[in-house]
Design an enzyme around this catalytic site. Sequence first.
Site, mmCIF file in Angstrom:
data_model
loop_
_atom_site.group_PDB
_atom_site.id
_atom_site.type_symbol
_atom_site.label_atom_id
_atom_site.label_comp_id
_atom_site.label_asym_id
_atom_site.label_seq_id
_atom_site.Cartn_x
_atom_site.Cartn_y
_atom_site.Cartn_z
ATOM 1 N N TYR A 1 -12.794 -3.676 11.290
ATOM 2 C CA TYR A 1 -11.483 -2.784 11.313
ATOM 3 C C TYR A 1 -10.735 -3.023 12.491
ATOM 4 C CZ TYR A 1 -7.961 0.890 10.994
ATOM 5 O OH TYR A 1 -6.966 1.600 11.052
ATOM 6 N N GLY B 1 -0.510 8.128 1.238
ATOM 7 C CA GLY B 1 -0.401 8.184 2.485
ATOM 8 C C GLY B 1 0.672 7.673 3.476
ATOM 9 N N ILE B 2 0.435 7.029 4.407
ATOM 10 C CA ILE B 2 1.454 6.402 5.407
ATOM 11 C C ILE B 2 2.561 5.658 4.542
ATOM 12 C CG2 ILE B 2 2.436 5.355 7.396
ATOM 13 C CD1 ILE B 2 -0.454 6.290 8.560
ATOM 14 N N GLY B 3 1.897 4.717 3.783
ATOM 15 C CA GLY B 3 2.806 4.058 2.970
ATOM 16 C C GLY B 3 3.711 4.600 1.866
ATOM 17 N N GLY C 1 0.839 -1.349 -0.078
ATOM 18 C CA GLY C 1 0.276 0.100 0.110
ATOM 19 C C GLY C 1 1.027 1.383 0.047
ATOM 20 N N ALA C 2 1.738 1.288 -0.809
ATOM 21 C CA ALA C 2 3.064 2.422 -0.705
ATOM 22 C C ALA C 2 2.709 3.534 -1.761
ATOM 23 C CB ALA C 2 4.381 1.572 -0.974
ATOM 24 N N ASN C 3 1.493 3.615 -2.604
ATOM 25 C CA ASN C 3 1.409 4.488 -3.476
ATOM 26 C C ASN C 3 0.755 5.904 -2.787
ATOM 27 O OD1 ASN C 3 -1.044 2.573 -3.453
ATOM 28 N ND2 ASN C 3 -1.924 4.524 -4.399
ATOM 29 N N SER D 1 -3.369 -0.487 14.779
ATOM 30 C CA SER D 1 -3.915 0.546 15.390
ATOM 31 C C SER D 1 -4.193 0.656 16.776
ATOM 32 C CB SER D 1 -5.165 0.768 14.345
ATOM 33 O OG SER D 1 -5.880 1.903 15.000
#
Length: 319
Positions: free
Chosen positions: A194, A37-39, A33-35, A162
Site C-alpha cells: 500500500y 466512501g470518499i469517492g 471507485g465512486a460508489n 496518502s
Amino acid sequence: MSQPMRQRFDGSSTALAVLHGRDLRNKIALVTGANTGIGYETARSLALHGCDVILACRDIEKANEAIRRIQQEKETANCVALEMDLSSLRSVREAFEQFKQKFKSLHILILNAGVFGLPYQLTKDGYETTFQVNHLSQFYLTLLLEHIIQHSNNPRIVIVSSESHRFSMIRTPEDVHQSTLSPPAYKFWPMGAYNDSKLCNLLFAQELARKWPSVSVFACHPGNMVSTSISRQWWLYRLLFALVRPFTKSVQQAASTVVFCATAPELEGVTGGYFNNCYRCQPSNPALNLTLAARLWTLSQDMITDILKTNGDNGDKDE
C-alpha cells in the site's frame, strides 16, 4: 512553488463547503471507485453542484445504487455508471471505449479508487493486486483518456494518494523494477504494498504534470484512517479504524481536499502539487525525484504493453 493565495479551507472543511456557491454545470467529471466512501462523497458533492459525473466502479449495481441515492437528494443530478474493474486492463480499455462513445470532453478526472490491506493475490493480468488497482490500471486509464482530456477546457486530474507514501521503501530509481512493484508472495507485505502504491501515485502525478503541461495535475491526501470500507479486508484493520473513528475526519471532510484540487479557482494554472487539508504541502523526497518518476512511468508503460501483447491487443500506448 509557493502556496497560491491564502488558505480558505482546512481539515475541518467539508466537500460541500468547498463547493458552496459554485455552479459546475457544463463540467464533466469521472471518479473511479465512486460508489462508496470518499469517492462517493466526491461524486455526490460535484453532482449536487451541477457537474455531470461518471461513477466508474467495479460493481455496476453498486454504482447505480449510489446514483439513486444522489438523485434522491437532487432529481436533476446527471450521473452515469461506468463498469470498470481495475484488476483487469482489458476492463479498463472496455470502459474507456464506452466512455468515448458518450462523451467528447472530460474536465475533471479523479483517480480515487484504492484497495488497502489485501492479502497476496494476483490480478487477471498477473500483477500484484494492490499495485495494479492503486496505480497501474489508473495510469493506463489516464493514458487512454489523453486526447479527450487535452482537448477539454481547463482540465484537471486529481490523484488520491496518502501520507503513507512517506513509509515506502522505494527510495531511488534502482528500486523501481517489476519485482519490487509487483513482488512474489514471499516478499509481500500488505502495508508495504500500500505504501509503495501511494508513492507511485505521487510519482505519477509529478511526471504527468511534466509531460502534460496544459493539464493541472494534483495529488492529495484525504485524511488519516477515515472510516470507509477500505479497511474491510482484515479484522485488525477494521478494529483500528473503529477505535480512531471519533478522532478522524468524516467522509465528507475527507472528500474536501479532493474536491478542492478538482475545482478551486485559485488553482487555475497550478500543477504538480501535493495537497493535504486543502493546502499545498511537501511530499517525501523520493516523491519529488524526477528520475524516479520517469523510471516508474517507463516501467508502467512496459508492464501494460506486455499484457496488451499477451492479450493480442495493440491498443493505444501514448508516449
